[in-house]
Design an enzyme around this catalytic site. Structure first.
Site, PDB file in Angstrom:
ATOM      1  N   GLU A 154       2.245   1.884  -3.397  1.00 36.50           N
ATOM      2  CA  GLU A 154       1.221   2.507  -4.243  1.00 36.50           C
ATOM      3  C   GLU A 154       1.208   4.028  -4.052  1.00 36.50           C
ATOM      4  OE1 GLU A 154      -2.842   3.939  -3.333  1.00 36.50           O
ATOM      5  OE2 GLU A 154      -2.933   1.769  -3.003  1.00 36.50           O
ATOM      6  N   HIS A 155       1.281   4.480  -2.788  1.00 36.87           N
ATOM      7  CA  HIS A 155       1.336   5.925  -2.511  1.00 36.87           C
ATOM      8  C   HIS A 155       2.569   6.561  -3.141  1.00 36.87           C
ATOM      9  CE1 HIS A 155      -1.658   7.116   0.744  1.00 36.87           C
ATOM     10  NE2 HIS A 155      -1.970   5.859   0.488  1.00 36.87           N
ATOM     11  N   HIS A 162       0.838  -1.201   0.000  1.00 38.95           N
ATOM     12  CA  HIS A 162       0.000   0.000   0.000  1.00 38.95           C
ATOM     13  C   HIS A 162       0.876   1.255   0.000  1.00 38.95           C
ATOM     14  CE1 HIS A 162      -3.288   2.496   2.239  1.00 38.95           C
ATOM     15  NE2 HIS A 162      -3.180   2.837   0.986  1.00 38.95           N
ATOM     16  N   GLU A 184       4.433  10.664   3.252  1.00 40.43           N
ATOM     17  CA  GLU A 184       3.476   9.649   2.796  1.00 40.43           C
ATOM     18  C   GLU A 184       3.204   8.598   3.863  1.00 40.43           C
ATOM     19  OE1 GLU A 184       1.328   9.587   0.108  1.00 40.43           O
ATOM     20  OE2 GLU A 184       2.082  11.615   0.257  1.00 40.43           O
TER      21      GLU A 184
END
Length: 1032
Positions: free
Chosen positions: A138-139, A135, A209
């Site tokens: 992905e960011h 995840h 992030e």
């Protein structure tokens, strides 16, 4: 330039009604692409040959990441909170939510281009020491590339060209997608492709992030469904890929760095191992010819590194959970839910047979003889669903998880083992009955019907669906795979059914009724949820294994009478009028009906929506609650009929909007009049039953208690309570409901049906005669008198004086909720008069210009929280502008100061806006306004919102687009200086501050020193205030 390794224009099976062309392309690096030419994207002419719109223009913006934005704020002029998890969906203004994709209009209409990429790696690939890494990766891909190093370049480009982006991480794949104004597709693809070629994964962006991932996790920290999922993961067999924490948060990622892991190096290794052509499925929809789309794909995506073709075939059979266990999980909300899960083999390759759908159809049925019908008769359950869900964890290459979810009553919770016993009686019935081919044939007919007359989706959604389909279906079935039931295989059904036994079952009970004193309480480490693990007594397991008898009330469903047979198009012999708006065909004291035959989508579907005004439906708090009780009992009484129609794709919703009952029927038109007649007959003759009254009342009590558990929903509700003259607080409603008796309801029902006024819309595959006949069903079935206009409820909204600054501060409803919310609402003007269209257009343009800077400043740079948005609002025809931030880190007073600081800085931002960028925003918004409705239901929603708002401006988007052509930058600045700027003459503010459990509400007193007027008593404020006249 490199060439494609292979291409095929004939392989993909498409719907007979689908006018698009499909090309399947495989590049030398293994990447598989589905290219789609949509002739309607450039229906007004050929694509521009000049390449300028695709060039890498305007790079001057220095904004940083705008990566992972939720889709929920694509709603324009809407205060609806999408809150599926907590079942708190409700509409602010009683109208259909107006999505930006829902644009009607009769002038030249346009569609957007879109693309999606699925990469065959997801959270199952997380290393145990860095959970949530997929995840996080992905960011990080949004954080710039070698070719486009600015962190915000991709989002900035899309924002300026009428586009938007998003991404999500599943268990075995990750999906990235965007939409953009049609002529800027190549420029967007250029930036998008670099995610998969040369992302920078900047070290300096990682800390920010991590905070974004953490804020995202904090949003779901109090979600019962997410807590249950994580408990199931936590208690999964050790070594199983599900046995991990897939969200990731600050702790999981920072702890990884603390234990010596180089997080950037781990991300790069994960990327290098998994992000290659063989693992990628790309879908592009554009208006350009397929050869041009192919040239772009080869040019931009051949640079992706090569890799072996993805294999997501069935994996080794690893047990998911310990058998014979029951888990009791403490719920955040007031509810009792029973979850039964059975693991089936991976059925990826059986999609043409769909044995799991056959079993879901029977176990989840709601008609007579079904499990739910039986459990409701016992007073044990109020709803039931059964299926293999769509999430990656439920349809993985390791296993399919078939889950049955039952919403229990208090009595059902006390008798939970008897409930499970009933389920195994029904399972025994299925095992003893041979699989029924006629049931499969019904599903087959419905599936083919849905494929044949598939309604078009918005291009962004469609690309995502197809990219996911490419992972699981054969190439020729990419489009039709989810619809087809090609092969009847009773032995496969029996094989799947053999897994439905107690030894292969997991039991979870999610309830507020939880033994907090138990010595066996354990704590799930990531959410902090409390749970108890119990052994199910072996005697119970044995009794479930082979029930002694099957109750005579349990049996297979009857044949479905609502499956349509007439698919004739009513417009076949009608003149082709593309510019017709709905027109009034019935206008009488009892009923007003609007009608439009579909001339665009050519499908045998119709949408018929009705608003029924009742006498005194909300004239008092008690009447308001009784009206809701009546509507819920009516739905309950109709459930069997509505469910059968629903299975046949003719759906119904019945809800209460202010004092009005809204009934919507939508789907295939063939049996629609029969269904409506059924509904109205029950409405007319309705007589409540004592046992169902008690169950539905208990359900409503629980729903009232659960309302506003989420801070965003809570803030919206608090604002509406200030704005609306009549607004009953949910706590007041709960107090009244608990005192209501069956006798009260029986006395109320004749009153509510004695005087009515109906306003409706018939839109779709109906002739004018058929629409008028539908109106006659109301006249012939209902014996009510016409409700006079002066007796119909009209909404009045408070008129906040110019210069006023009102603030309302409240604690969160859930004592464990960490998130705080600040919502700052600026009323503009009432939406009436000659200037209203221009004012809406300027408001939209202001929103388009500041949306990305707002997100970039408050979320990305200042990291206030995961949810940051700014957008127009329309509250019963009061136009307004709203800023919202939700944060688990900062207090409302601080959040308010940062929002104010951003608003003060907008003057400089607007002044510095160059004409080229302004024009991009304006033309992008015009394209939004003129975007073609993807389907009949979107267009109906547009028309219906005009009727509910009593505006009747059915070509509103077209008129707004025309106004935008003459709006200049100076007009936007003047609007800001009039309504928003701190010194603006017409500025007025209503701020809602919801304090999370970690913020001190005593801080609210500081706001008095900053010229805020604190609202202590809403009713007192209303008594001393003026209100706008009611217009809807």
């Amino acid at each position: 330039m490199a060439a494609a390794a292979s291409r095929n224009d004939e392989l993909v099976i498409k719907s007979p009604n689908d006018q698009r062309s499909y090309r399947l392309l495989r590049l030398d690096n293994g990447l598989c692409a589905l290219l789609i030419h949509d002739p309607e994207i450039y229906a007004d002419g050929n694509p521009p040959q000049d390449s300028k719109p695709h060039e890498d223009e305007e790079m001057e913006e220095e904004d940083e990441d705008g990566s992972w934005k939720d889709d929920e704020d694509d709603e324009e002029y809407s205060d609806e909170e999408g809150d599926d998890d907590d079942e708190e969906d409700w509409k602010e203004d009683g109208s259909e939510p107006k999505k930006r994709k829902e644009k009607g209009g009769a002038e030249t209409i346009v569609k957007k281009a879109a693309a999606a990429m699925c990469v065959g790696m997801g959270s199952f690939a997380d290393p145990p020491k860095a959970q949530g890494l997929a995840h996080f990766l992905e960011h990080m891909l949004f954080m710039g590339s070698s070719k486009f190093p600015d962190e915000n370049e991709y989002d900035s480009y899309l924002s300026k060209h009428g586009g938007a982006s998003n991404a999500f991480t599943e268990t075995e794949y990750t999906c990235y997608h965007f939409e953009v104004k049609r002529e800027y597709l190549k420029g967007a693809l250029d930036r998008f492709s670099q995610f998969f070629v040369s992302p920078l994964v900047k070290a300096e962006a990682m800390d920010r992030e991590i905070l974004a991932v953490d804020s995202e996790f904090n949003q779901v920290l109090q979600s019962d469904s997410c807590r249950l999922y994580q408990l199931q993961s936590h208690t999964c067999s050790e070594g199983h890929p599900l046995n991990r924490f897939t969200w990731g948060n600050k702790k999981s990622l920072v702890d990884a760095m603390g234990s010596g892991i180089n997080l950037r190096e781990e991300i790069l290794q994960m990327y290098m191992r998994n992000y290659h052509g063989g693992a990628m499925k790309l879908v592009i929809i554009g208006g350009e010819p397929l050869d041009i789309l192919e040239d772009w794909t080869v040019e931009l995506f051949s640079k992706v590194k090569a890799g072996p073709l993805l294999d997501i075939g069935p994996k080794t059979d690893i047990p998911f959970w310990k058998s014979g266990k029951l888990y009791r999980l403490e719920a955040v909300r007031d509810l009792h839910s029973l979850f039964l899960s059975w693991t089936l083999p991976c059925l990826h390759k059986e999609y043409m047979k769909k044995p799991e759908d056959y079993l879901a159809h029977l176990l989840g049925h709601e008609g007579k003889g079904s499990l739910l019908y039986f459990l409701k008769a016992k007073g044990w359950a109020s709803s039931l669903s059964a299926d293999v869900g769509s999430s990656g964890s439920q349809r993985s290459s390791y296993a399919y998880i078939f889950e049955m979810t039952i919403r229990l009553t208090d009595s059902g919770l006390k008798n939970v083992f008897e409930v499970v016993g009933s389920i195994y009686q029904y399972i025994k019935l299925l095992k003893e009955s041979d699989p029924q081919e006629w049931i499969f044939k019904e599903l087959q007919d419905i599936g083919y019907m849905e494929f044949r007359f598939a309604e078009e989706q918005p291009p962004d959604d469609y690309t995502v669906d197809l990219a996911e389909n490419m992972l699981f279906y054969s190439e020729k079935h990419i489009v039709c795979g989810e619809y087809i039931y090609e092969d009847w295989d009773p032995e496969l059904v029996k094989h799947a059914l053999s897994f439905f036994n107690p030894d292969n079952m997991r039991v979870d009970i999610l309830s507020k009724s939880f033994d907090k004193q138990s010595q066996a309480i354990q704590c799930e480490p990531w959410f902090g949820s409390k749970y108890i693990e119990e052994d199910i007594p072996s005697s119970l397991i044995e009794s479930w294994q082979n029930p002694v008898q099957i109750d005579a009330n349990l049996h297979l469903p009857r044949k479905n009478e609502f499956i349509p047979g007439d698919f004739t198009l009513r417009n076949a012999n009608s003149p082709r009028q593309s510019d017709g708006n709905p027109r009034c065909v019935v206008d009488e004291p009892f009923m007003k009906l609007w009608y439009k035959m579909d001339m665009t989508f050519n499908v045998p579907r119709a949408n018929t929506y009705f608003l029924i005004s009742v006498r005194d439906g909300c004239s008092s708090l008690e009447n308001s609650v009784l009206t809701e009780l009546f509507a819920n009992l009516l739905k309950d009484e109709l459930n069997e009929v509505l469910y059968q129609a629903y299975v046949a794709k003719l759906e119904t919703t019945i809800s209460v909007v202010a004092s009005r009952i809204e009934i919507k029927l939508y789907g295939y038109n063939d049996k629609l009049p029969i269904l409506l007649s059924n509904i109205l007959s029950t409405f007319q003759s309705f007589s409540p039953k004592t046992d169902r009254f008690e169950v539905i009342k208990e359900d409503m009590e629980r729903d009232y208690k659960n309302t506003n558990m989420k801070p965003m929903s809570h803030s919206t509700c608090l604002r509406l309570q200030v704005l609306r003259e009549v607004f009953w607080d949910v706590d007041e409603k709960l107090e009244v409901l608990m005192k209501l008796t069956f006798t009260d309801l029986v006395a109320f029902v004749p009153k509510i049906v004695s005087q009515l006024h109906i306003e409706g819309l018939c839109h779709g595959n109906l002739s004018e005669e058929e629409a008028i006949n539908i109106s006659k069903i109301f006249y012939n079935t209902l014996s009510a008198q016409a409700l006079p206009e002066e007796a119909r409820h009209g909404e009045r909204i408070i008129c906040i004086p110019n210069g006023a600054n009102f603030v309302r501060s409240v604690r969160v409803k859930n004592d464990l909720e960490e998130n705080s919310v600040v919502e700052v609402y600026f009323p503009i003007e009432q939406d009436v008069g000659n200037e209203a269209t221009r004012l809406r257009a300027i408001t939209d343009l202001f929103s388009s210009i500041i949306e990305e800077p707002c997100f970039d400043q408050l979320r990305t740079k200042e990291q206030l929280g995961y949810t940051v948005d700014s957008s127009p609002r329309m509250t019963y025809r009061l136009l307004a502008y709203c800023f919202r931030v939700m944060s688990s880190k900062y207090s409302p007073v601080y959040l308010q100061s940062r929002i104010d600081n951003f608003i003060d800085g907008l003057s400089a931002l607007l002044d510095k806006l160059d004409e080229e960028t302004f024009e991009h925003h304006r033309s992008g918004l015009i394209a939004d306004k003129l975007e073609k409705d993807p389907s009949l239901s979107y267009q109906t929603g547009d028309y219906w919102s005009q009727i509910v708002d009593k505006r009747y401006m059915f070509d509103m988007p077209k008129l707004e687009a025309e106004e935008l052509r003459t709006v200049q930058k100076a007009d936007v600045i003047a609007w800001y200086n009039t309504y928003i700027r701190s010194s603006a003459p017409k500025r007025r503010r209503l701020a809602i501050h919801v304090y999370g459990c970690n913020s001190d509400i005593a801080e609210a007193a500081k706001l008095q020193e900053q010229s805020w007027t604190i609202i202590d008593d809403v009713q007192s404020l209303k008594v001393s205030s003026q209100f706008y006249s009611s217009i809807c």
